[in-house]
Design a protein around this motif. Structure first.
Motif, PDB file in Angstrom:
ATOM      1  N   THR A   5      37.638  48.845  40.857  1.00 20.92           N
ATOM      2  CA  THR A   5      37.106  47.775  40.166  1.00 20.92           C
ATOM      3  C   THR A   5      37.930  47.007  39.256  1.00 20.92           C
ATOM      4  OG1 THR A   5      36.072  49.087  38.153  1.00 20.92           O
ATOM      5  CG2 THR A   5      34.775  49.413  39.988  1.00 20.92           C
ATOM      6  N   GLY A   6      37.179  45.545  39.137  1.00 19.59           N
ATOM      7  CA  GLY A   6      37.454  44.689  38.093  1.00 19.59           C
ATOM      8  C   GLY A   6      38.996  44.195  38.368  1.00 19.59           C
ATOM      9  N   ALA A   7      39.835  43.848  37.453  1.00 23.16           N
ATOM     10  CA  ALA A   7      41.117  43.306  37.608  1.00 23.16           C
ATOM     11  C   ALA A   7      42.090  44.495  38.434  1.00 23.16           C
ATOM     12  CB  ALA A   7      41.850  43.066  36.224  1.00 23.16           C
ATOM     13  N   LYS A   8      41.816  45.594  38.559  1.00 23.10           N
ATOM     14  CA  LYS A   8      42.599  46.656  39.355  1.00 23.10           C
ATOM     15  C   LYS A   8      42.645  46.180  40.708  1.00 23.10           C
ATOM     16  CE  LYS A   8      42.606  50.524  36.218  1.00 23.10           C
ATOM     17  NZ  LYS A   8      42.188  52.104  35.895  1.00 23.10           N
ATOM     18  N   ILE A  55      43.132  43.357  42.179  1.00 15.58           N
ATOM     19  CA  ILE A  55      44.137  42.500  42.407  1.00 15.58           C
ATOM     20  C   ILE A  55      45.313  43.186  43.039  1.00 15.58           C
ATOM     21  CG2 ILE A  55      45.798  40.861  41.504  1.00 15.58           C
ATOM     22  CD1 ILE A  55      43.797  40.272  39.350  1.00 15.58           C
TER      23      ILE A  55
END
Length: 227
Positions: free
Chosen positions: A9-12, A14
């Motif tokens: 999730t989130g910035a991971k 990318i």
């Protein structure tokens, strides 16, 4: 081989887009080489059939949720042997995308992660096949032991990538480790089945060919044809 929503999730996320971009660039280079060698019509036909096979594997063949992901029989070694690495990569990428767009939109945010798992594994299979199969051996004549080695590499790479994404997204807690291990154990059962399917399909292709003839529907290595 799908990483389920919520695992990363989130910035991971990318990282998944970055790795997907890298594998797609590598696939584009292989596609261009394939087009130069075989022509655009042959490449498109093989890619279309590979896409249909992959999509059918995702949506028609049985698949079971186990641990951190699902166990699929994707027939990756089959489409690699019959159509070649570049059409196989196109088939994997498009088959996964079509499934996400029309049947599993909740998987689309993970598309970069999941397509990395498939395409990176196909690139590894392509590299390993050059070590396993002598260059003068047509694919239609390879043995079960050679197919088994290829299946171990293909399925093993998929399991390794899924484990990487699971640990990257959720860490090394006991429950996550357990879920990764049971997924890996279940997926390894496919290793035994896939070479048998490959042998059966290659036998059908072998019956199709005469001497060293070529077909625009199959990779040249299937028959080591010269035309």
């Amino acid at each position: 081989m799908h990483i389920e929503p919520g695992v990363v999730t989130g910035a991971k996320m990318i990282l998944g887009y970055a790795t997907a971009g890298g594998t797609i660039v590598a696939g584009a280079k292989l596609a261009w080489d394939n087009i130069k060698e075989n022509g655009i019509i042959s490449f498109l036909l093989k890619s279309l059939i590979a896409t249909a096979v992959v999509f059918s594997c995702f949506e028609i063949l049985p698949h079971y949720p186990v641990g951190v992901s699902e166990v699929h029989l994707i027939l990756g070694t089959t489409i690699f042997l019959i159509f070649g690495v570049a059409p196989a990569m196109v088939g994997l990428a498009l088959g996964l995308l079509i499934q996400g767009v029309f049947f599993a939109p909740f998987d689309l945010p993970q598309y970069g992660i999941n397509v990395t798992t498939l395409l990176a594994s196909m690139l590894l299979l392509n590299y390993a096949s050059k070590k396993i199969i002598p260059s003068n051996t047509p694919y239609k004549d390879i043995s079960y032991s050679q197919l088994l080695k290829m299946s171990i590499i293909w399925e093993g790479s998929i399991v390794s990538w899924v484990a990487f994404w699971a640990f990257y997204g959720q860490g090394f807690g006991a429950e996550n480790i357990h879920n990764v291990l049971i997924f890996g154990g279940a997926y390894m059962l496919v290793v035994i089945l896939e070479p048998l399917i490959d042998l059966a399909i290659l036998a059908l292709v072998k019956a199709f060919y005469k001497s060293n003839s070529c077909s625009i529907l199959f990779d040249k290595r299937v028959n080591n044809c010269k035309a």
